[in-house]
Design a protein around this motif. Structure first.
Motif, PDB file in Angstrom:
ATOM      1  N   THR A 183       0.860  -1.180   0.000  1.00 61.13           N
ATOM      2  CA  THR A 183       0.000   0.000   0.000  1.00 61.13           C
ATOM      3  C   THR A 183       0.897   1.231   0.000  1.00 61.13           C
ATOM      4  OG1 THR A 183      -1.788  -1.093   1.197  1.00 61.13           O
ATOM      5  CG2 THR A 183      -1.746   1.311   1.255  1.00 61.13           C
ATOM      6  N   ARG A 228      -0.291   8.444  -6.376  1.00 63.05           N
ATOM      7  CA  ARG A 228      -1.190   7.338  -6.037  1.00 63.05           C
ATOM      8  C   ARG A 228      -1.706   6.649  -7.295  1.00 63.05           C
ATOM      9  NH1 ARG A 228      -3.036  11.499  -2.538  1.00 63.05           N
ATOM     10  NH2 ARG A 228      -5.034  11.729  -3.648  1.00 63.05           N
ATOM     11  N   GLU A 253      -1.148   2.697  -8.416  1.00 60.85           N
ATOM     12  CA  GLU A 253      -2.238   1.801  -8.806  1.00 60.85           C
ATOM     13  C   GLU A 253      -2.033   1.259 -10.219  1.00 60.85           C
ATOM     14  OE1 GLU A 253      -5.785   4.032  -8.152  1.00 60.85           O
ATOM     15  OE2 GLU A 253      -5.487   4.137  -5.982  1.00 60.85           O
ATOM     16  N   ARG A 269      -1.558  -0.720  -4.209  1.00 57.27           N
ATOM     17  CA  ARG A 269      -2.680   0.035  -3.666  1.00 57.27           C
ATOM     18  C   ARG A 269      -2.244   1.482  -3.435  1.00 57.27           C
ATOM     19  NH1 ARG A 269      -6.464  -3.714  -1.373  1.00 57.27           N
ATOM     20  NH2 ARG A 269      -5.543  -5.803  -1.153  1.00 57.27           N
TER      21      ARG A 269
END
Length: 263
Positions: A149, A158, A162, A167
């Motif tokens: 993550t 982010r 992904e 994550r």
């Protein structure tokens, strides 16, 4: 590019490797004792005036010589200006950050394996920051079977995480996310692993902080809470000095070629 005479300052393994790489590229390489004859002076990374007699070295340089160092302090820049020597920061080059991210990621993986009794396969790992080091580390951890993550402030970081199968989570949610993890890697050079966040981690959690000094972890709080927090600095030089030195040499040669093209 015409043949350059380099004086290599510093005796650590990375500097020695950089010197060998420059020789293979056709440069004439000598030690610090030949500063007065050198076209280029290769200074250490980071450039620490307490260990490198910078003023003395640069005063001995010939007119027109270029000094190249890494992570230059304001004091180093002042010394160079007073000596009349141009000082270039090769650490500021984006490609060197990418090259250095590779041994940093591999060194971090080694620490995670050494400090745990469990595999990375199947592990839940919280990765703070997704710059060059975070990117190199995240994809390698995922390739080993870890569930990674990425906590990052910028939406594009982010999204990139992904897109690579990781994550993505907002850095603002770090405190809420922390209870799900017992292995954390920080790459953000800002105080992100504060005492409230550390308190929320699982008991006995392992933290590997890769950010430059002072890091992003409250190390005193981590100790009080019984967490294992390791500040792993300069991993390229520690874990893979040959590769790190070659990367420095490659970057320095690119800088010099660009300078010649502009003249």
């Amino acid at each position: 590019m015409e043949t350059k005479r380099f004086a290599i300052v510093g005796t650590d393994a990375r500097q020695a490797a950089a010197g060998r790489a420059l020789e293979r590229a056709g440069c004439a390489v000598s030690g610090a004792e030949q500063v007065a004859r050198a076209d280029c002076i290769l200074l250490p990374l980071p450039l620490d005036e307490s260990r490198t007699p910078l003023a003395e070295l640069l005063r001995a340089a010939k007119p027109g010589a270029v000094a190249l160092g890494g992570r230059l302090s304001a004091q180093a820049k002042t010394i160079a200006q007073e000596a009349g020597v141009e000082l270039v920061d090769y650490y500021a080059r984006p490609e060197l950050a990418i090259y250095n991210a590779i041994p940093t990621a591999e060194g971090c993986i080694g620490i995670l394996l050494r400090e745990s009794t469990r595999t990375l396969w199947g592990a839940n790992i919280l990765l703070l920051g997704f710059g060059p080091v975070g990117q190199a580390l995240g994809v390698r951890l995922a390739a080993l079977g870890a569930d990674v993550t990425v906590c990052a402030r910028r939406p594009e970081q982010r999204a990139l995480a992904e897109s690579l199968g990781l994550r993505g989570a907002e850095l603002a949610r770090l405190g809420a996310l922390a209870p799900a993890f017992d292995r954390v890697v920080n790459t953000i050079p800002a105080p992100v692993l504060t005492e409230p966040v550390l308190t929320a981690l699982r008991p006995g959690s392992l933290i590997v902080d890769l950010a430059s000094k002072p890091g992003g972890t409250d190390f005193a709080a981590a100790q009080r809470l019984g967490l294992r927090a390791i500040h792993a600095l300069s991993l390229p030089a520690v874990c893979a000095p040959e590769t790190a030195g070659e990367a420095v040499a490659r970057t320095v040669l690119a800088i010099l070629r660009e300078r010649e093209e502009c003249t």
